[in-house]
Design a protein around this motif. Sequence first.
Motif, PDB file in Angstrom:
ATOM      1  N   ASN A 123     108.451   8.950  15.414  1.00 27.60           N
ATOM      2  CA  ASN A 123     107.403   8.012  15.820  1.00 27.60           C
ATOM      3  C   ASN A 123     107.989   6.624  15.958  1.00 27.60           C
ATOM      4  N   ILE A 124     107.227   5.719  16.552  1.00 27.14           N
ATOM      5  CA  ILE A 124     107.749   4.389  16.853  1.00 27.14           C
ATOM      6  C   ILE A 124     108.035   3.601  15.578  1.00 27.14           C
ATOM      7  N   GLU A 125     107.226   3.807  14.535  1.00 26.36           N
ATOM      8  CA  GLU A 125     107.439   3.070  13.286  1.00 26.36           C
ATOM      9  C   GLU A 125     108.772   3.456  12.650  1.00 26.36           C
ATOM     10  N   THR A 126     109.055   4.754  12.608  1.00 23.96           N
ATOM     11  CA  THR A 126     110.331   5.213  12.040  1.00 23.96           C
ATOM     12  C   THR A 126     111.506   4.708  12.862  1.00 23.96           C
ATOM     13  N   LEU A 127     111.377   4.749  14.169  1.00 30.81           N
ATOM     14  CA  LEU A 127     112.462   4.289  15.034  1.00 30.81           C
ATOM     15  C   LEU A 127     112.744   2.809  14.809  1.00 30.81           C
ATOM     16  N   VAL A 128     111.703   2.007  14.660  1.00 30.24           N
ATOM     17  CA  VAL A 128     111.888   0.575  14.434  1.00 30.24           C
ATOM     18  C   VAL A 128     112.633   0.322  13.127  1.00 30.24           C
ATOM     19  N   VAL A 129     112.229   1.037  12.063  1.00 28.73           N
ATOM     20  CA  VAL A 129     112.898   0.861  10.766  1.00 28.73           C
ATOM     21  C   VAL A 129     114.373   1.261  10.858  1.00 28.73           C
ATOM     22  N   LEU A 130     114.656   2.371  11.498  1.00 32.74           N
ATOM     23  CA  LEU A 130     116.041   2.837  11.628  1.00 32.74           C
ATOM     24  C   LEU A 130     116.863   1.909  12.518  1.00 32.74           C
ATOM     25  N   ARG A 131     116.225   1.320  13.522  1.00 27.70           N
ATOM     26  CA  ARG A 131     116.931   0.339  14.355  1.00 27.70           C
ATOM     27  C   ARG A 131     117.312  -0.886  13.530  1.00 27.70           C
ATOM     28  N   ALA A 132     116.470  -1.243  12.568  1.00 25.04           N
ATOM     29  CA  ALA A 132     116.800  -2.367  11.693  1.00 25.04           C
ATOM     30  C   ALA A 132     118.040  -2.055  10.857  1.00 25.04           C
ATOM     31  N   VAL A 133     118.119  -0.842  10.341  1.00 24.80           N
ATOM     32  CA  VAL A 133     119.294  -0.430   9.564  1.00 24.80           C
ATOM     33  C   VAL A 133     120.534  -0.412  10.456  1.00 24.80           C
ATOM     34  N   GLN A 134     120.384   0.130  11.650  1.00 20.78           N
ATOM     35  CA  GLN A 134     121.499   0.154  12.601  1.00 20.78           C
ATOM     36  C   GLN A 134     121.983  -1.262  12.889  1.00 20.78           C
ATOM     37  N   ALA A 135     121.052  -2.197  13.006  1.00 16.09           N
ATOM     38  CA  ALA A 135     121.413  -3.578  13.322  1.00 16.09           C
ATOM     39  C   ALA A 135     122.190  -4.243  12.192  1.00 16.09           C
ATOM     40  N   ILE A 136     121.888  -3.871  10.947  1.00 16.73           N
ATOM     41  CA  ILE A 136     122.630  -4.447   9.824  1.00 16.73           C
ATOM     42  C   ILE A 136     124.101  -4.063   9.923  1.00 16.73           C
ATOM     43  N   GLY A 137     124.353  -2.784  10.253  1.00 20.46           N
ATOM     44  CA  GLY A 137     125.742  -2.370  10.452  1.00 20.46           C
ATOM     45  C   GLY A 137     126.370  -3.049  11.649  1.00 20.46           C
ATOM     46  N   GLY A 138     125.651  -3.099  12.769  1.00 25.60           N
ATOM     47  CA  GLY A 138     126.199  -3.723  13.964  1.00 25.60           C
ATOM     48  C   GLY A 138     126.390  -5.217  13.820  1.00 25.60           C
ATOM     49  N   GLY A 139     125.461  -5.887  13.116  1.00 23.76           N
ATOM     50  CA  GLY A 139     125.564  -7.327  12.941  1.00 23.76           C
ATOM     51  C   GLY A 139     126.739  -7.736  12.085  1.00 23.76           C
ATOM     52  N   ALA A 140     127.145  -6.874  11.160  1.00 15.48           N
ATOM     53  CA  ALA A 140     128.278  -7.194  10.286  1.00 15.48           C
ATOM     54  C   ALA A 140     129.624  -7.031  10.994  1.00 15.48           C
ATOM     55  N   PHE A 141     129.640  -6.386  12.148  1.00 13.89           N
ATOM     56  CA  PHE A 141     130.902  -6.188  12.859  1.00 13.89           C
ATOM     57  C   PHE A 141     131.535  -7.502  13.300  1.00 13.89           C
ATOM     58  N   MET A 142     130.744  -8.377  13.930  1.00 15.67           N
ATOM     59  CA  MET A 142     131.314  -9.580  14.530  1.00 15.67           C
ATOM     60  C   MET A 142     131.994 -10.500  13.510  1.00 15.67           C
ATOM     61  N   PRO A 143     131.341 -10.854  12.385  1.00 13.70           N
ATOM     62  CA  PRO A 143     132.038 -11.724  11.425  1.00 13.70           C
ATOM     63  C   PRO A 143     133.300 -11.094  10.844  1.00 13.70           C
ATOM     64  N   SER A 144     133.233  -9.820  10.476  1.00 13.65           N
ATOM     65  CA  SER A 144     134.419  -9.188   9.896  1.00 13.65           C
ATOM     66  C   SER A 144     135.513  -9.025  10.938  1.00 13.65           C
ATOM     67  N   ALA A 145     135.141  -8.682  12.174  1.00 16.04           N
ATOM     68  CA  ALA A 145     136.136  -8.565  13.242  1.00 16.04           C
ATOM     69  C   ALA A 145     136.767  -9.911  13.555  1.00 16.04           C
ATOM     70  N   THR A 146     135.954 -10.967  13.544  1.00 19.54           N
ATOM     71  CA  THR A 146     136.488 -12.317  13.770  1.00 19.54           C
ATOM     72  C   THR A 146     137.505 -12.677  12.703  1.00 19.54           C
ATOM     73  N   GLY A 147     137.178 -12.369  11.438  1.00 24.81           N
ATOM     74  CA  GLY A 147     138.120 -12.656  10.359  1.00 24.81           C
ATOM     75  C   GLY A 147     139.390 -11.843  10.465  1.00 24.81           C
ATOM     76  N   ILE A 148     139.278 -10.567  10.820  1.00 24.23           N
ATOM     77  CA  ILE A 148     140.462  -9.703  10.949  1.00 24.23           C
ATOM     78  C   ILE A 148     141.385 -10.224  12.039  1.00 24.23           C
ATOM     79  N   VAL A 149     140.831 -10.545  13.196  1.00 24.38           N
ATOM     80  CA  VAL A 149     141.645 -11.052  14.308  1.00 24.38           C
ATOM     81  C   VAL A 149     142.245 -12.412  13.959  1.00 24.38           C
ATOM     82  N   SER A 150     141.458 -13.266  13.331  1.00 25.32           N
ATOM     83  CA  SER A 150     141.965 -14.584  12.949  1.00 25.32           C
ATOM     84  C   SER A 150     143.126 -14.474  11.964  1.00 25.32           C
ATOM     85  N   ASP A 151     143.043 -13.525  11.044  1.00 23.36           N
ATOM     86  CA  ASP A 151     144.103 -13.321  10.063  1.00 23.36           C
ATOM     87  C   ASP A 151     145.426 -12.945  10.720  1.00 23.36           C
TER      88      ASP A 151
END
Length: 479
Positions: A123-151
């Motif tokens: 259902n749409i409610e479950t999909l929205v909640v799971l998209r939020a969890v997916q976004a937490i993983g995806g959102g953490a990529f950019m800062p950690s990737a930036t730090g790895i490349v900068s290092d």
Amino acid sequence: MSTVERDTTPRSTGAAPHAVPAEIDAPPEALPHRRLIFAIVSIALFMTSVDQTIVATALPAIEHDFRAHINWSGWTITIYALGQVLAMPLAGKISDQFGRKKVFLISAVVFTLASLSCGFATNIETLVVLRAVQAIGGGAFMPSATGIVSDHFGKDRDRALGMFASIFPIGGIVGPIIGGAFVAAWSWRGIFLVNVPIGIALIALAVIFIPTSRTRVTSRTDLRGVLLLGVLILSAMFGITYLGSATTSLISPVFLVSEAIAVVAGWLFFRHANRYPTPFIPIRLLRGRGFGTMNLINLLYGAAALGFGALVPLYAEDRFGIKPLAAGTLLTARAVGMICVAALAVAALRRTGYRLPMIVGFITVFVGLIVMSLTPRGLSPYLWLAVAAAVTGLGMGMSVPASNNASLQLAPDQVAAIAGLRGMFRQSGAIMAVSITTTVVARSAHPGIAQAHIFVIFAILLIATLPLVFLVPDHRGSW
């Protein structure tokens, strides 16, 4: 203040705010390893960028399958942006303190498992909640990737980080095509399940090839600040979305209470950031001529450019009746425009400085938005929209590398935290744009025309940022 053991992360030397500490050139034998590391983190950013555009193509199919109104099914886009807003600054600080690789791997696991779960939502409610969890993983990529490349790239990090601007357009090319193809040939569920094998491969490569950074932590994670920011954005989103019903008015108690909660949460957030010894967003990164200006620019840019991109397929389908696969390729046209100039903009950045490419880029995006809103003349609707989307891509390709590096030069010893903050403001702008647009569309008798008018507003908003660009600290020459 937290203490971090000595590694290759750039450190502040007390020089001018735009100066970057001198780095030792990497030996030639280190170059293949650096390229491999860059390739691995690029896979993560690629997956994130794909999921920013792939759902836009499938939005009508999700709406139909779950019998959800557009203002609520639109949350599959906005909640993804919200999750990134919360994850980016927090992940930036955590990766600075606890290690880039650890945060990167956790992000990959969360993103992959959430993608698998989204594919089986009922259902749409479950999909929205799971998209939020997916976004937490995806959102953490950019800062950690930036730090790895900068290092690992030392004084060449500005060019390596600038090339991140080319990764997102590639995702923008692939995402809409994949989304349209899955909707046409099978189901919208495939747009999430396709991430699973890629995520597994990414985790394996990161475990083997990304070096572990040694860190020592002495400060606490500011969970209260994260919670207050989340309440601020979520309650504001909910109130705006609630207006999507034709029978709901601006004096609805639900709307007024939601927005009141957002205002109180915002006041408490800034009060907390001023008083807490180690807030997850340091107050000095939120205000002042340098950071304050760039944060406002990123907020408005996110609304006008990122919010616009998420809505193009819906606009093409609503106004011109274009099929999902063809509507999705309009975002591909925008991504092609970005790729055409992004590499050149990165290469020229040391000569042009930051202001010029930002000004030219913003004006170019403005032109593309205006063309997008007009009735096609002399061309088919698809070709007209494709040209307009490509023009906006050219503008984004010019402006994004400059705006990315402009923030980093203000505090070169906190690159991951700043990358997260930059993404937070851009995604916040996109959230506001998509939430307001889907609400207006839900209430409108002519959704396509309503979106065209909103594109004009986006264009005006972008032009309004030009005076702010002249306040951005500029820099030319060798860094």
